[in-house]
Design a protein around this motif. Structure first.
Motif, PDB file in Angstrom:
ATOM      1  N   CYS A   1       2.485   5.108 -27.937  1.00 42.73           N
ATOM      2  CA  CYS A   1       2.214   5.395 -26.572  1.00 42.73           C
ATOM      3  C   CYS A   1       3.691   5.916 -25.997  1.00 42.73           C
ATOM      4  CB  CYS A   1       1.993   3.925 -25.714  1.00 42.73           C
ATOM      5  SG  CYS A   1       1.771   4.252 -23.991  1.00 42.73           S
ATOM      6  N   SER A   2       3.233   7.207 -25.664  1.00 42.32           N
ATOM      7  CA  SER A   2       4.661   7.992 -25.161  1.00 42.32           C
ATOM      8  C   SER A   2       4.761   8.381 -23.676  1.00 42.32           C
ATOM      9  CB  SER A   2       4.744   9.227 -25.857  1.00 42.32           C
ATOM     10  OG  SER A   2       3.576  10.254 -25.741  1.00 42.32           O
ATOM     11  N   GLN A   3       3.663   7.667 -22.975  1.00 41.40           N
ATOM     12  CA  GLN A   3       3.499   7.728 -21.726  1.00 41.40           C
ATOM     13  C   GLN A   3       4.616   6.994 -20.748  1.00 41.40           C
ATOM     14  OE1 GLN A   3       1.729  10.204 -21.038  1.00 41.40           O
ATOM     15  NE2 GLN A   3       0.397  10.245 -22.707  1.00 41.40           N
ATOM     16  N   PRO A   4       5.369   7.749 -20.165  1.00 41.45           N
ATOM     17  CA  PRO A   4       6.692   7.034 -19.486  1.00 41.45           C
ATOM     18  C   PRO A   4       6.152   6.008 -18.392  1.00 41.45           C
ATOM     19  CG  PRO A   4       6.600   9.172 -18.902  1.00 41.45           C
ATOM     20  CD  PRO A   4       5.553   9.212 -19.947  1.00 41.45           C
ATOM     21  N   LEU A   5       5.276   6.029 -17.555  1.00 40.58           N
ATOM     22  CA  LEU A   5       4.613   5.466 -16.647  1.00 40.58           C
ATOM     23  C   LEU A   5       4.234   3.946 -17.303  1.00 40.58           C
ATOM     24  CD1 LEU A   5       2.809   7.588 -13.924  1.00 40.58           C
ATOM     25  CD2 LEU A   5       5.026   6.509 -13.851  1.00 40.58           C
ATOM     26  N   LEU A   6       3.886   3.952 -18.256  1.00 39.77           N
ATOM     27  CA  LEU A   6       3.478   2.783 -19.177  1.00 39.77           C
ATOM     28  C   LEU A   6       4.180   1.911 -19.561  1.00 39.77           C
ATOM     29  CD1 LEU A   6       0.117   4.242 -21.264  1.00 39.77           C
ATOM     30  CD2 LEU A   6       0.183   2.947 -18.755  1.00 39.77           C
ATOM     31  N   ALA A   7       5.580   2.380 -19.672  1.00 41.89           N
ATOM     32  CA  ALA A   7       6.723   1.595 -20.087  1.00 41.89           C
ATOM     33  C   ALA A   7       7.098   0.413 -19.318  1.00 41.89           C
ATOM     34  CB  ALA A   7       7.948   2.501 -20.467  1.00 41.89           C
ATOM     35  N   PRO A   8       7.159  -0.678 -19.880  1.00 44.48           N
ATOM     36  CA  PRO A   8       7.705  -1.921 -18.715  1.00 44.48           C
ATOM     37  C   PRO A   8       9.093  -1.528 -18.694  1.00 44.48           C
ATOM     38  CG  PRO A   8       7.592  -2.746 -21.383  1.00 44.48           C
ATOM     39  CD  PRO A   8       6.846  -1.285 -21.092  1.00 44.48           C
ATOM     40  N   PRO A   9       9.780  -2.153 -17.362  1.00 45.63           N
ATOM     41  CA  PRO A   9      11.002  -1.947 -17.185  1.00 45.63           C
ATOM     42  C   PRO A   9      11.907  -2.775 -18.092  1.00 45.63           C
ATOM     43  CG  PRO A   9       9.956  -2.542 -14.991  1.00 45.63           C
ATOM     44  CD  PRO A   9       8.809  -2.675 -16.290  1.00 45.63           C
TER      45      PRO A   9
ATOM     46  N   GLN B   1       0.815  -1.182  -0.042  1.00 45.30           N
ATOM     47  CA  GLN B   1       0.012   0.078   0.008  1.00 45.30           C
ATOM     48  C   GLN B   1       0.679   1.408   0.084  1.00 45.30           C
ATOM     49  OE1 GLN B   1      -3.018   0.121   2.753  1.00 45.30           O
ATOM     50  NE2 GLN B   1      -3.704  -2.224   2.249  1.00 45.30           N
ATOM     51  N   ALA B   2       1.966   1.189  -0.758  1.00 43.24           N
ATOM     52  CA  ALA B   2       2.709   2.674  -1.158  1.00 43.24           C
ATOM     53  C   ALA B   2       2.091   3.466  -1.903  1.00 43.24           C
ATOM     54  CB  ALA B   2       4.038   1.973  -1.448  1.00 43.24           C
ATOM     55  N   THR B   3       2.546   4.535  -2.070  1.00 45.70           N
ATOM     56  CA  THR B   3       2.132   5.722  -2.773  1.00 45.70           C
ATOM     57  C   THR B   3       2.336   5.441  -4.109  1.00 45.70           C
ATOM     58  OG1 THR B   3       2.011   7.241  -0.897  1.00 45.70           O
ATOM     59  CG2 THR B   3       1.842   7.984  -3.096  1.00 45.70           C
ATOM     60  N   PRO B   4       1.527   5.316  -4.994  1.00 46.45           N
ATOM     61  CA  PRO B   4       1.927   5.114  -6.469  1.00 46.45           C
ATOM     62  C   PRO B   4       2.538   6.592  -7.117  1.00 46.45           C
ATOM     63  CG  PRO B   4      -0.263   5.301  -6.327  1.00 46.45           C
ATOM     64  CD  PRO B   4       0.253   5.293  -4.912  1.00 46.45           C
ATOM     65  N   LEU B   5       3.036   6.203  -8.174  1.00 45.61           N
ATOM     66  CA  LEU B   5       3.467   7.128  -9.221  1.00 45.61           C
ATOM     67  C   LEU B   5       1.970   7.243 -10.145  1.00 45.61           C
ATOM     68  CD1 LEU B   5       6.888   6.450 -10.373  1.00 45.61           C
ATOM     69  CD2 LEU B   5       6.360   7.995  -8.673  1.00 45.61           C
ATOM     70  N   GLY B   6       1.520   8.545 -10.203  1.00 44.96           N
ATOM     71  CA  GLY B   6       0.365   8.383 -11.273  1.00 44.96           C
ATOM     72  C   GLY B   6       0.405   9.446 -12.289  1.00 44.96           C
ATOM     73  N   MET B   7      -0.622   9.591 -13.322  1.00 45.67           N
ATOM     74  CA  MET B   7      -0.723  10.377 -14.315  1.00 45.67           C
ATOM     75  C   MET B   7      -1.936  10.368 -15.019  1.00 45.67           C
ATOM     76  SD  MET B   7       1.825   9.263 -17.368  1.00 45.67           S
ATOM     77  CE  MET B   7       1.482  10.915 -18.220  1.00 45.67           C
ATOM     78  N   THR B   8      -2.429  11.262 -15.596  1.00 51.16           N
ATOM     79  CA  THR B   8      -3.862  11.236 -16.131  1.00 51.16           C
ATOM     80  C   THR B   8      -3.248  10.945 -17.662  1.00 51.16           C
ATOM     81  OG1 THR B   8      -3.708  13.655 -16.614  1.00 51.16           O
ATOM     82  CG2 THR B   8      -4.934  12.597 -14.868  1.00 51.16           C
ATOM     83  N   LEU B   9      -4.195  10.013 -18.402  1.00 52.97           N
ATOM     84  CA  LEU B   9      -4.121   9.739 -19.581  1.00 52.97           C
ATOM     85  C   LEU B   9      -5.135  10.471 -20.669  1.00 52.97           C
ATOM     86  CD1 LEU B   9      -3.693   5.813 -19.482  1.00 52.97           C
ATOM     87  CD2 LEU B   9      -2.001   7.652 -19.709  1.00 52.97           C
ATOM     88  N   SER B  10      -6.193  11.053 -19.948  1.00 54.27           N
ATOM     89  CA  SER B  10      -7.188  11.817 -20.469  1.00 54.27           C
ATOM     90  C   SER B  10      -8.014  12.569 -19.243  1.00 54.27           C
ATOM     91  CB  SER B  10      -8.080  11.266 -21.505  1.00 54.27           C
ATOM     92  OG  SER B  10      -9.053  10.309 -20.780  1.00 54.27           O
ATOM     93  N   GLU B  11      -9.146  13.227 -19.799  1.00 56.97           N
ATOM     94  CA  GLU B  11      -9.823  13.815 -18.815  1.00 56.97           C
ATOM     95  C   GLU B  11     -10.714  12.555 -18.126  1.00 56.97           C
ATOM     96  OE1 GLU B  11     -12.382  16.958 -19.953  1.00 56.97           O
ATOM     97  OE2 GLU B  11     -11.151  17.836 -20.843  1.00 56.97           O
ATOM     98  N   GLU B  12     -10.904  11.367 -18.520  1.00 56.21           N
ATOM     99  CA  GLU B  12     -11.435  10.386 -18.006  1.00 56.21           C
ATOM    100  C   GLU B  12     -10.472   9.222 -17.804  1.00 56.21           C
ATOM    101  OE1 GLU B  12     -14.244  10.532 -20.953  1.00 56.21           O
ATOM    102  OE2 GLU B  12     -15.788  11.063 -19.739  1.00 56.21           O
ATOM    103  N   ALA B  13      -9.371   9.236 -17.916  1.00 56.39           N
ATOM    104  CA  ALA B  13      -8.313   7.882 -17.628  1.00 56.39           C
ATOM    105  C   ALA B  13      -7.148   8.162 -16.915  1.00 56.39           C
ATOM    106  CB  ALA B  13      -8.165   7.330 -19.373  1.00 56.39           C
ATOM    107  N   LEU B  14      -6.962   7.401 -16.075  1.00 63.40           N
ATOM    108  CA  LEU B  14      -5.503   7.524 -15.213  1.00 63.40           C
ATOM    109  C   LEU B  14      -4.693   6.355 -15.173  1.00 63.40           C
ATOM    110  CD1 LEU B  14      -5.599   6.442 -12.161  1.00 63.40           C
ATOM    111  CD2 LEU B  14      -7.245   8.490 -12.015  1.00 63.40           C
ATOM    112  N   VAL B  15      -3.407   6.406 -15.010  1.00 64.81           N
ATOM    113  CA  VAL B  15      -2.690   5.213 -14.484  1.00 64.81           C
ATOM    114  C   VAL B  15      -1.944   5.326 -13.455  1.00 64.81           C
ATOM    115  CG1 VAL B  15      -0.784   6.142 -16.106  1.00 64.81           C
ATOM    116  CG2 VAL B  15      -0.834   3.733 -15.454  1.00 64.81           C
TER     117      VAL B  15
ATOM    118  N   ARG C   1       3.717  -2.868 -10.672  1.00 59.28           N
ATOM    119  CA  ARG C   1       2.497  -3.141 -11.242  1.00 59.28           C
ATOM    120  C   ARG C   1       1.786  -1.761 -11.640  1.00 59.28           C
ATOM    121  NH1 ARG C   1       4.291  -6.922  -9.597  1.00 59.28           N
ATOM    122  NH2 ARG C   1       3.813  -8.540  -8.288  1.00 59.28           N
ATOM    123  N   LEU C   2       0.870  -1.953 -12.716  1.00 58.10           N
ATOM    124  CA  LEU C   2       0.071  -0.941 -13.417  1.00 58.10           C
ATOM    125  C   LEU C   2      -1.336  -0.987 -12.851  1.00 58.10           C
ATOM    126  CD1 LEU C   2       1.320  -0.030 -17.028  1.00 58.10           C
ATOM    127  CD2 LEU C   2       1.921   1.125 -14.934  1.00 58.10           C
ATOM    128  N   VAL C   3      -2.061   0.117 -12.504  1.00 55.63           N
ATOM    129  CA  VAL C   3      -3.383   0.128 -12.568  1.00 55.63           C
ATOM    130  C   VAL C   3      -3.990   1.112 -13.277  1.00 55.63           C
ATOM    131  CG1 VAL C   3      -5.243   0.525 -10.906  1.00 55.63           C
ATOM    132  CG2 VAL C   3      -3.384  -0.654 -10.029  1.00 55.63           C
TER     133      VAL C   3
END
Length: 124
Positions: A70-78, A29-43, A55-57
């Motif tokens: 897909c240029s979102q850095p949080l979505l890139a796998p290690p 239950q650590a604090t995740p990194l997060g970003m919005t993908l649009s007004e209605e979507a987030l990762v 893990r990605l949610v």
């Protein structure tokens, strides 16, 4: 039917609670990194260690989203891995139309009104 829908919703909630208790990364239950993908979507990205991986949610409250490229850095796998499916609200067990999981190897398609959990997996 209404009863079937209620049972599927309950099954999804139970699966999510089980995942939160048993997954070695999410259970911290650590604090995740997060970003919005649009007004209605987030990762949200929960950082694991070398053994467990990240893990990605993904939560999409809107319509289907296509991220190509897909240029979102949080979505890139290690490095040395890809994303593997863990859970999706679109799974037929939960009343969905069939889960679709991005792997990070091609364009991302995120179904509308869907949540998904992915785990880092080593390339075979």
């Amino acid at each position: 039917t209404k009863a079937a829908s209620g049972a599927q919703t309950l099954a999804l909630h139970q699966a999510l609670l089980h995942l939160r208790r048993t997954d070695p990364v999410l259970s911290r239950q650590a604090t995740p990194l997060g970003m919005t993908l649009s007004e209605e979507a987030l990762v949200l990205r929960y950082l694991g260690d070398e053994k467990t991986g990240d893990r990605l949610v993904i939560l999409n409250l809107g319509t289907e989203r296509a991220l190509d490229p897909c240029s979102q850095p949080l979505l890139a796998p290690p490095p040395g891995g890809k994303w593997a499916p863990v859970l999706s609200s679109e799974d037929t067990r939960y009343g969905g139309e069939g889960a679709v999981f991005p792997t990070g190897e091609a364009a991302w398609r995120i179904p509308g009104r869907c949540s998904a959990v992915l785990a880092w997996s080593e390339d075979a």
